[in-house]
Write an enzyme that holds these catalytic residues in place. Sequence first.
Site, mmCIF file in Angstrom:
data_model
loop_
_atom_site.group_PDB
_atom_site.id
_atom_site.type_symbol
_atom_site.label_atom_id
_atom_site.label_comp_id
_atom_site.label_asym_id
_atom_site.label_seq_id
_atom_site.Cartn_x
_atom_site.Cartn_y
_atom_site.Cartn_z
ATOM 1 N N GLY A 116 5.453 2.883 0.202
ATOM 2 C CA GLY A 116 6.130 3.459 -0.957
ATOM 3 C C GLY A 116 5.233 3.577 -2.173
ATOM 4 O O GLY A 116 4.021 3.421 -2.074
ATOM 5 N N GLU A 168 4.420 6.188 -10.987
ATOM 6 C CA GLU A 168 5.375 6.758 -10.031
ATOM 7 C C GLU A 168 6.782 6.228 -10.296
ATOM 8 O O GLU A 168 7.758 6.961 -10.169
ATOM 9 C CB GLU A 168 4.956 6.418 -8.590
ATOM 10 C CG GLU A 168 3.783 7.237 -8.096
ATOM 11 C CD GLU A 168 3.212 6.656 -6.809
ATOM 12 O OE1 GLU A 168 3.564 7.175 -5.741
ATOM 13 O OE2 GLU A 168 2.431 5.687 -6.884
ATOM 14 N N SER A 183 0.848 -1.184 0.000
ATOM 15 C CA SER A 183 0.000 0.000 0.000
ATOM 16 C C SER A 183 0.884 1.235 0.000
ATOM 17 O O SER A 183 2.099 1.143 0.131
ATOM 18 C CB SER A 183 -0.885 0.013 1.246
ATOM 19 O OG SER A 183 -0.110 0.402 2.360
ATOM 20 N N LYS A 184 0.248 2.368 -0.135
ATOM 21 C CA LYS A 184 0.931 3.660 -0.169
ATOM 22 C C LYS A 184 1.906 3.834 0.998
ATOM 23 O O LYS A 184 2.915 4.519 0.871
ATOM 24 C CB LYS A 184 -0.107 4.788 -0.116
ATOM 25 C CG LYS A 184 -0.725 5.069 -1.467
ATOM 26 C CD LYS A 184 0.159 6.013 -2.247
ATOM 27 C CE LYS A 184 -0.092 5.921 -3.740
ATOM 28 N NZ LYS A 184 1.092 6.201 -4.524
ATOM 29 N N ARG A 185 1.553 3.218 2.126
ATOM 30 C CA ARG A 185 2.396 3.372 3.304
ATOM 31 C C ARG A 185 3.824 2.927 3.038
ATOM 32 O O ARG A 185 4.771 3.502 3.541
ATOM 33 C CB ARG A 185 1.828 2.553 4.475
ATOM 34 C CG ARG A 185 0.901 3.317 5.391
ATOM 35 C CD ARG A 185 0.304 2.390 6.417
ATOM 36 N NE ARG A 185 -0.568 1.385 5.788
ATOM 37 C CZ ARG A 185 -0.327 0.083 5.769
ATOM 38 N NH1 ARG A 185 0.720 -0.405 6.363
ATOM 39 N NH2 ARG A 185 -1.167 -0.747 5.176
#
Length: 477
Positions: free
Chosen positions: A243, A249, A239-241
Amino acid sequence: MKLRFAPSPTGFLHVGGARTAIFNLLHARRHGGRMLLRIEDTDVERSRQRHAEQIISSLQWLGVDWDEGPVYQSDRLEIYRERAEELVAAGKAYRCYCTVEELEADRQAAEHAGKAYRYSGKCRALTDTDLDARADMQHVVRFKVEPGAIEFHDLIRGDVHFEAELIDDFVLLRSDGHPTYHLSVVVDDIDMDITTVARGDDHLSNTPKHILLFRAFRAEVPTFAHLPLILGSDKKRLSKRSGATSAEEYRDMGVLPEALFNFLVLLGWAPGGDRELISCEEAARIFDLRDVNKSPAVFDVEKLLWMNGQYMMRLSAEEIYRRVTPFLGENPPPLETLRGVIELNKSRARTLKDLAEVMHPFLVSDDSLEYQPEAVKKHLKGDDMVPRMRELHDALARVEPFDVVSTEQALRALAESKGLGAGKYIHPLRLALTGRGASPPIFDVAVALGRQRTLARLQRLIDSLPSLMASASVPSS
Ligand code: GLU
């Protein structure tokens, strides 16, 4: 054999989705099959055309070249309605008039009783007279789930067994006439002759419903392959947490598409031996969904960056130049000006962005280089700064040839003759040439710049010494 990648355009292309696309592509190529791209945009609230376009461009960038599509489900809404009606006419689905409030009350009652909620099945029992009376009322269409075993052989997970008893009469058509995912995905997989469905593990619990639908439509059930989850380095679901999670991206970070492709191929599959570097073409010759690992794969960003470095190292200066220019800002200098610095750094940088960063001193003109204040403070010290730098300037003006070995020898000989450590010359030289306190090996930098620019930059530092040192000695507030 025909496979499909079927993203919902509710955001960027997630790296997990990218891996699903790649596995579909490779399995299709390996077996001489075809691959379809289908955009599953029936959820009007969450789908966006711009996300569909972003996903498509990310796939193109990654080198996932599908054979058919993109097909947009939003162009096929009428077909889903007809197919739902067919099932109603055949007695395999029924109209349900329960209101949101009623369903909610049932849900709460189940909760109070400590039981799992299930749809009551109330509307199954409506008679023709009941239905006539409700003809104009809002309703959904539900699938009539009949009890029995649902078994299938998953290419990755092996034999899977579900009991239909545990499955609710699920909705096929919403009250606004839009299909649910279950209906549109099955109708499309039938109409588009899909033989193999490879998708994320998170869809495993949907598969028994889909199998019931394939059977209801009297269609052949495709072969399924449920890909293992991808975890972050914290061993939790990626998840975004932990990276960056989208292909975009990584592109913007300066990761090469072939490196990301290679990295994703290895999330759950291996070419054998200790081999890590493999091209798309090679993987397409040996990949098989049956060889994919059951257990979750870990997304290790460090490994991706290492791999990217490996790919960059192998590219020619021309190729690197072509790929790095988007990171160089407006009016990048021509290749010939940068060839030296590219050769010097391509095996050191892990991303195109890092490379662009170390190229910075080479992109600016000799008289617009900026000196980092911390490096000024640290390295421009002592009353002898001006003569020390003049001596260095003269030594580098005389040295022959102007190569890495001779320039270094000249500097060290000078330092020794003055009884000073080489650092007293090296650090200010670095500042003169790059404006920074850290850089690639400084004699490499000097040689890449050439004698003329090296001397011009040294002279400029000498000229600026009085003002630089004065500003550095002002105590900072
Ligand atoms: N549209 C679904 C998703 O993005 C995938 C459906 C499928 O592969 O069956 O999760």
